[in-house]
Design a protein around this motif. Sequence first.
Motif, mmCIF file in Angstrom:
data_model
loop_
_atom_site.group_PDB
_atom_site.id
_atom_site.type_symbol
_atom_site.label_atom_id
_atom_site.label_comp_id
_atom_site.label_asym_id
_atom_site.label_seq_id
_atom_site.Cartn_x
_atom_site.Cartn_y
_atom_site.Cartn_z
ATOM 1 N N LEU A 1 -4.572 1.838 7.364
ATOM 2 C CA LEU A 1 -4.382 0.447 7.298
ATOM 3 C C LEU A 1 -5.421 -0.501 6.445
ATOM 4 O O LEU A 1 -4.777 -1.293 5.549
ATOM 5 C CB LEU A 1 -4.377 -0.166 8.629
ATOM 6 C CG LEU A 1 -3.189 0.283 9.537
ATOM 7 C CD1 LEU A 1 -3.517 -0.162 10.962
ATOM 8 C CD2 LEU A 1 -1.829 -0.153 9.208
ATOM 9 N N LEU A 2 -6.534 -0.189 6.678
ATOM 10 C CA LEU A 2 -7.392 -1.021 5.774
ATOM 11 C C LEU A 2 -7.167 -0.611 4.079
ATOM 12 O O LEU A 2 -7.499 -1.589 3.249
ATOM 13 C CB LEU A 2 -9.097 -0.752 6.105
ATOM 14 C CG LEU A 2 -9.482 -1.171 7.261
ATOM 15 C CD1 LEU A 2 -10.747 -0.663 7.769
ATOM 16 C CD2 LEU A 2 -9.438 -2.654 7.421
ATOM 17 N N GLN A 3 -6.963 0.627 3.840
ATOM 18 C CA GLN A 3 -6.609 0.885 2.594
ATOM 19 C C GLN A 3 -5.542 0.099 2.009
ATOM 20 O O GLN A 3 -5.298 -0.218 0.744
ATOM 21 C CB GLN A 3 -6.260 2.395 2.306
ATOM 22 C CG GLN A 3 -7.814 3.107 2.330
ATOM 23 C CD GLN A 3 -7.685 4.582 2.532
ATOM 24 O OE1 GLN A 3 -6.628 5.258 2.830
ATOM 25 N NE2 GLN A 3 -8.623 5.528 1.853
ATOM 26 N N LEU A 4 -4.380 -0.028 2.828
ATOM 27 C CA LEU A 4 -3.060 -0.591 2.471
ATOM 28 C C LEU A 4 -3.409 -2.013 2.228
ATOM 29 O O LEU A 4 -2.815 -2.944 1.295
ATOM 30 C CB LEU A 4 -2.097 -0.262 3.512
ATOM 31 C CG LEU A 4 -1.550 0.948 3.456
ATOM 32 C CD1 LEU A 4 -0.718 1.149 4.590
ATOM 33 C CD2 LEU A 4 -0.987 1.389 2.248
ATOM 34 N N VAL A 5 -4.324 -2.666 3.200
ATOM 35 C CA VAL A 5 -4.588 -4.002 2.926
ATOM 36 C C VAL A 5 -5.587 -4.207 1.515
ATOM 37 O O VAL A 5 -5.196 -5.393 0.935
ATOM 38 C CB VAL A 5 -5.780 -4.529 3.998
ATOM 39 C CG1 VAL A 5 -6.222 -5.868 3.762
ATOM 40 C CG2 VAL A 5 -4.830 -4.742 5.310
ATOM 41 N N GLY A 6 -6.287 -3.199 1.151
ATOM 42 C CA GLY A 6 -6.973 -3.187 0.111
ATOM 43 C C GLY A 6 -5.867 -3.259 -1.247
ATOM 44 O O GLY A 6 -5.731 -4.069 -2.195
ATOM 45 N N VAL A 7 -4.865 -2.337 -1.221
ATOM 46 C CA VAL A 7 -3.906 -2.398 -2.110
ATOM 47 C C VAL A 7 -3.017 -3.745 -2.143
ATOM 48 O O VAL A 7 -2.783 -4.114 -3.215
ATOM 49 C CB VAL A 7 -2.815 -1.279 -1.770
ATOM 50 C CG1 VAL A 7 -1.528 -1.493 -2.411
ATOM 51 C CG2 VAL A 7 -3.403 -0.067 -1.713
ATOM 52 N N ALA A 8 -2.784 -4.394 -1.118
ATOM 53 C CA ALA A 8 -2.265 -5.935 -1.204
ATOM 54 C C ALA A 8 -2.963 -6.816 -1.818
ATOM 55 O O ALA A 8 -2.727 -7.393 -2.401
ATOM 56 C CB ALA A 8 -1.960 -6.311 0.276
ATOM 57 N N GLY A 9 -4.305 -6.600 -1.712
ATOM 58 C CA GLY A 9 -5.480 -7.521 -2.385
ATOM 59 C C GLY A 9 -5.462 -7.233 -3.915
ATOM 60 O O GLY A 9 -5.244 -8.134 -4.407
ATOM 61 N N LEU A 10 -5.283 -5.867 -4.257
ATOM 62 C CA LEU A 10 -5.211 -5.606 -5.613
ATOM 63 C C LEU A 10 -4.270 -6.050 -6.239
ATOM 64 O O LEU A 10 -3.975 -6.580 -7.292
ATOM 65 C CB LEU A 10 -5.263 -3.803 -5.798
ATOM 66 C CG LEU A 10 -6.613 -3.299 -5.134
ATOM 67 C CD1 LEU A 10 -6.581 -1.870 -5.574
ATOM 68 C CD2 LEU A 10 -7.745 -3.853 -6.449
ATOM 69 N N VAL A 11 -2.824 -6.009 -5.410
ATOM 70 C CA VAL A 11 -1.653 -6.540 -6.137
ATOM 71 C C VAL A 11 -1.802 -8.010 -6.271
ATOM 72 O O VAL A 11 -1.217 -8.448 -7.530
ATOM 73 C CB VAL A 11 -0.439 -6.093 -5.206
ATOM 74 C CG1 VAL A 11 0.893 -6.742 -5.667
ATOM 75 C CG2 VAL A 11 -0.258 -4.585 -5.348
ATOM 76 N N VAL A 12 -2.092 -8.697 -5.118
ATOM 77 C CA VAL A 12 -2.445 -10.307 -5.432
ATOM 78 C C VAL A 12 -3.328 -10.401 -6.671
ATOM 79 O O VAL A 12 -3.247 -11.453 -7.139
ATOM 80 C CB VAL A 12 -2.867 -10.945 -4.083
ATOM 81 C CG1 VAL A 12 -3.000 -12.149 -4.216
ATOM 82 C CG2 VAL A 12 -1.718 -10.663 -3.142
ATOM 83 N N GLY A 13 -4.234 -9.668 -6.793
ATOM 84 C CA GLY A 13 -5.234 -9.610 -7.903
ATOM 85 C C GLY A 13 -4.770 -9.654 -9.255
ATOM 86 O O GLY A 13 -5.344 -9.892 -10.045
ATOM 87 N N PHE A 14 -3.565 -9.221 -9.267
ATOM 88 C CA PHE A 14 -3.003 -9.299 -10.707
ATOM 89 C C PHE A 14 -2.879 -10.754 -11.169
ATOM 90 O O PHE A 14 -2.747 -11.024 -12.258
ATOM 91 C CB PHE A 14 -1.525 -8.656 -10.838
ATOM 92 C CG PHE A 14 -1.682 -7.196 -10.674
ATOM 93 C CD1 PHE A 14 -2.637 -6.311 -11.050
ATOM 94 C CD2 PHE A 14 -0.877 -6.136 -9.832
ATOM 95 C CE1 PHE A 14 -2.598 -5.068 -11.151
ATOM 96 C CE2 PHE A 14 -0.875 -4.987 -9.609
ATOM 97 C CZ PHE A 14 -1.569 -4.423 -10.513
ATOM 98 N N TRP A 15 -2.510 -11.658 -10.156
ATOM 99 C CA TRP A 15 -2.318 -12.927 -10.644
ATOM 100 C C TRP A 15 -3.764 -13.923 -10.154
ATOM 101 O O TRP A 15 -3.797 -14.757 -11.022
ATOM 102 C CB TRP A 15 -1.113 -13.687 -9.878
ATOM 103 C CG TRP A 15 -0.096 -12.881 -10.332
ATOM 104 C CD1 TRP A 15 0.777 -13.143 -11.341
ATOM 105 C CD2 TRP A 15 0.715 -12.010 -9.664
ATOM 106 N NE1 TRP A 15 1.797 -12.536 -11.326
ATOM 107 C CE2 TRP A 15 2.040 -11.565 -10.421
ATOM 108 C CE3 TRP A 15 0.357 -11.082 -8.637
ATOM 109 C CZ2 TRP A 15 2.728 -10.696 -10.176
ATOM 110 C CZ3 TRP A 15 1.119 -10.114 -8.241
ATOM 111 C CH2 TRP A 15 2.248 -9.946 -9.046
ATOM 112 N N THR A 16 -4.483 -13.402 -9.312
ATOM 113 C CA THR A 16 -5.593 -14.157 -8.762
ATOM 114 C C THR A 16 -6.729 -13.099 -8.837
ATOM 115 O O THR A 16 -6.989 -12.399 -7.729
ATOM 116 C CB THR A 16 -5.364 -14.696 -7.658
ATOM 117 O OG1 THR A 16 -4.298 -15.555 -7.389
ATOM 118 C CG2 THR A 16 -6.425 -15.602 -7.025
ATOM 119 N N THR A 17 -7.680 -13.143 -9.713
ATOM 120 C CA THR A 17 -8.599 -11.990 -9.841
ATOM 121 C C THR A 17 -9.474 -12.091 -8.462
ATOM 122 O O THR A 17 -10.247 -10.977 -8.453
ATOM 123 C CB THR A 17 -9.385 -12.245 -11.121
ATOM 124 O OG1 THR A 17 -10.029 -13.557 -11.395
ATOM 125 C CG2 THR A 17 -8.617 -12.049 -12.320
#
Length: 119
Positions: free
Chosen positions: A46-62
């Motif tokens: 679950l924490l890894q998937l939260v990290g993935v979500a953060g990375l995806v949002v990070g495409f727009w907000t570094t």
Amino acid sequence: MAIVIEILLAVAFLFSGFTKVAGVKMQVDSFNKLGLPQWFRVLTGLLQLVGVAGLVVGFWTTSWSAWAAIGIGFIMVCAVIAHLRAKDSFGQVVPALVLAILAIVLAILQGSDLGDFPN
């Protein structure tokens, strides 16, 4: 360069997180071998998937990718320690080590935006 690392980490952890949460036999066996409880496998996934979500949002907000990289880097440093504690071979430690290094590099590359969290 940061975007390439971000994509690699997102793909790797999407797969890794999903297989942990889904209880794929390889992941169940791995956590048993490491002497870790199965609830911790699910939490890690679950924490890894939260990290993935953060990375995806990070495409727009570094700042999001920087914070996600720190979290993923921490998870992978813990994974390296768990493998070493279990006396796994170097070859078994390498994937976690490489992913930890990539996450740390991404955090460094995006680190100037850490103060912008949350945006």
